[in-house]
Design a protein around this motif. Sequence first.
Motif, mmCIF file in Angstrom:
data_model
loop_
_atom_site.group_PDB
_atom_site.id
_atom_site.type_symbol
_atom_site.label_atom_id
_atom_site.label_comp_id
_atom_site.label_asym_id
_atom_site.label_seq_id
_atom_site.Cartn_x
_atom_site.Cartn_y
_atom_site.Cartn_z
ATOM 1 N N MET A 26 39.216 54.935 41.315
ATOM 2 C CA MET A 26 38.261 54.896 42.429
ATOM 3 C C MET A 26 37.561 56.236 42.571
ATOM 4 O O MET A 26 38.195 57.292 42.553
ATOM 5 C CB MET A 26 39.006 54.546 43.720
ATOM 6 C CG MET A 26 38.164 54.501 44.968
ATOM 7 S SD MET A 26 39.226 54.103 46.400
ATOM 8 C CE MET A 26 38.037 54.250 47.749
ATOM 9 N N ARG A 27 36.255 56.215 42.703
ATOM 10 C CA ARG A 27 35.500 57.424 42.963
ATOM 11 C C ARG A 27 35.635 57.827 44.430
ATOM 12 O O ARG A 27 35.920 56.990 45.287
ATOM 13 C CB ARG A 27 34.021 57.222 42.621
ATOM 14 C CG ARG A 27 33.765 56.961 41.141
ATOM 15 C CD ARG A 27 32.290 56.785 40.867
ATOM 16 N NE ARG A 27 31.734 55.609 41.522
ATOM 17 C CZ ARG A 27 30.469 55.216 41.418
ATOM 18 N NH1 ARG A 27 29.618 55.934 40.699
ATOM 19 N NH2 ARG A 27 30.050 54.132 42.017
ATOM 20 N N GLY A 52 31.015 47.713 38.866
ATOM 21 C CA GLY A 52 32.121 47.445 37.951
ATOM 22 C C GLY A 52 32.650 46.032 38.056
ATOM 23 O O GLY A 52 33.531 45.635 37.281
ATOM 24 N N GLY A 53 32.097 45.278 39.022
ATOM 25 C CA GLY A 53 32.532 43.895 39.205
ATOM 26 C C GLY A 53 33.352 43.726 40.477
ATOM 27 O O GLY A 53 34.012 44.659 40.941
ATOM 28 N N GLU A 54 33.291 42.531 41.051
ATOM 29 C CA GLU A 54 33.979 42.264 42.316
ATOM 30 C C GLU A 54 35.486 42.437 42.188
ATOM 31 O O GLU A 54 36.128 43.085 43.024
ATOM 32 C CB GLU A 54 33.644 40.846 42.789
ATOM 33 C CG GLU A 54 34.000 40.575 44.254
ATOM 34 C CD GLU A 54 35.484 40.303 44.472
ATOM 35 O OE1 GLU A 54 36.000 40.633 45.558
ATOM 36 O OE2 GLU A 54 36.124 39.762 43.554
ATOM 37 N N LYS A 55 36.066 41.895 41.133
ATOM 38 C CA LYS A 55 37.519 41.944 40.975
ATOM 39 C C LYS A 55 37.992 43.378 40.760
ATOM 40 O O LYS A 55 38.998 43.809 41.342
ATOM 41 C CB LYS A 55 37.947 41.060 39.807
ATOM 42 C CG LYS A 55 39.456 40.948 39.647
ATOM 43 C CD LYS A 55 39.812 39.974 38.538
ATOM 44 C CE LYS A 55 41.331 39.844 38.385
ATOM 45 N NZ LYS A 55 41.696 38.881 37.290
ATOM 46 N N TYR A 56 37.266 44.120 39.926
ATOM 47 C CA TYR A 56 37.638 45.505 39.637
ATOM 48 C C TYR A 56 37.564 46.380 40.896
ATOM 49 O O TYR A 56 38.440 47.223 41.143
ATOM 50 C CB TYR A 56 36.725 46.071 38.556
ATOM 51 C CG TYR A 56 36.876 47.556 38.333
ATOM 52 C CD1 TYR A 56 37.952 48.068 37.614
ATOM 53 C CD2 TYR A 56 35.927 48.453 38.855
ATOM 54 C CE1 TYR A 56 38.094 49.436 37.418
ATOM 55 C CE2 TYR A 56 36.064 49.818 38.660
ATOM 56 C CZ TYR A 56 37.145 50.306 37.953
ATOM 57 O OH TYR A 56 37.286 51.659 37.760
#
Length: 309
Positions: A136-137, A167-171
């Motif tokens: 996570m940034r 990066g995508g919803e799941k990620y």
Amino acid sequence: MLLSLLLSGFFTFVELNCENLFDYLHDEGKQDVEYLPESTRHWTKKRYWHKLNNIAQELISCSEDGIPDLIALCEVENDSVMRDLTKRSLLRHAGYEYLMTTSPDQRGIDVALLYSPFTFAPIRSYPIRVEPIKGMRATRDILYVCGETVSGDTLHVFVVHQPSKFGGEKYSRPFRRVVADRVCQSIDSICSVSQNPKLLIAGDFNDGADGYSLLPYYQHDLQNITKDAKGGYGVRGTYKYKGEWESIDHILASPIIYNKVYSAVIHSPLFLLEDDTQYGGYRPRRTYNGMRYQPGYSDHLPLIVRFTF
């Protein structure tokens, strides 16, 4: 103006993501170069001031009697921007004061709360840092403000801007959940010393009303005031993506506040909209379509909630 505000019996709360409200100067250590005069976006002083006055016009239009009492803003760059917005734009005669964060967000965007000192008096405020988890940034701080309304009520306000779905919803799902959990930790602290507190949580959650990251809020008995909010001209959300309206901005409240809601709407006057030539209907009149500049407002529409306290 003060008399009309008091006689109306309403307390107006607005939430808006301003769509990259950057100034045209570089902030050292921040990745804001795309919003500089020499950038591909050609973000000039003239465009900056046009944007400020458009946002000011948008906020003024959110109340029919006087001005909104509290305004939660997302995607504001720094203190200079907020000072220009409140003291030098079309809002300069409204008398707003503001509180904001100074976050470790890489692009330098923050959240802020505008308040009318005639109807809301801050007691204390501070930013809440969100510690990133693996992958996570650094993200925006949460702004916490406790204050007293003109009716004598003590109000606890949180302004949030949860991480996007980059990066995508799941990620990215766990990153939004970290922010939600951090807010709820603070809510637990408030509840440990205050019985039945009046809580408001507002901002861009980057998640729908039934999204995974909103579950902790609901588990803390918060109600989503704006879940079913609609606007005019066929508007069914605060943001439109590939022809589909989405509600990713929300205003949540504790039950004692929820029971005082008079109205909850998406603010969508025609001047904030433009024709959606690809998918039909309307869409928000934003400042940039891709890299193409247009003198619009924001890619989000404001939420307005009116309370009877």
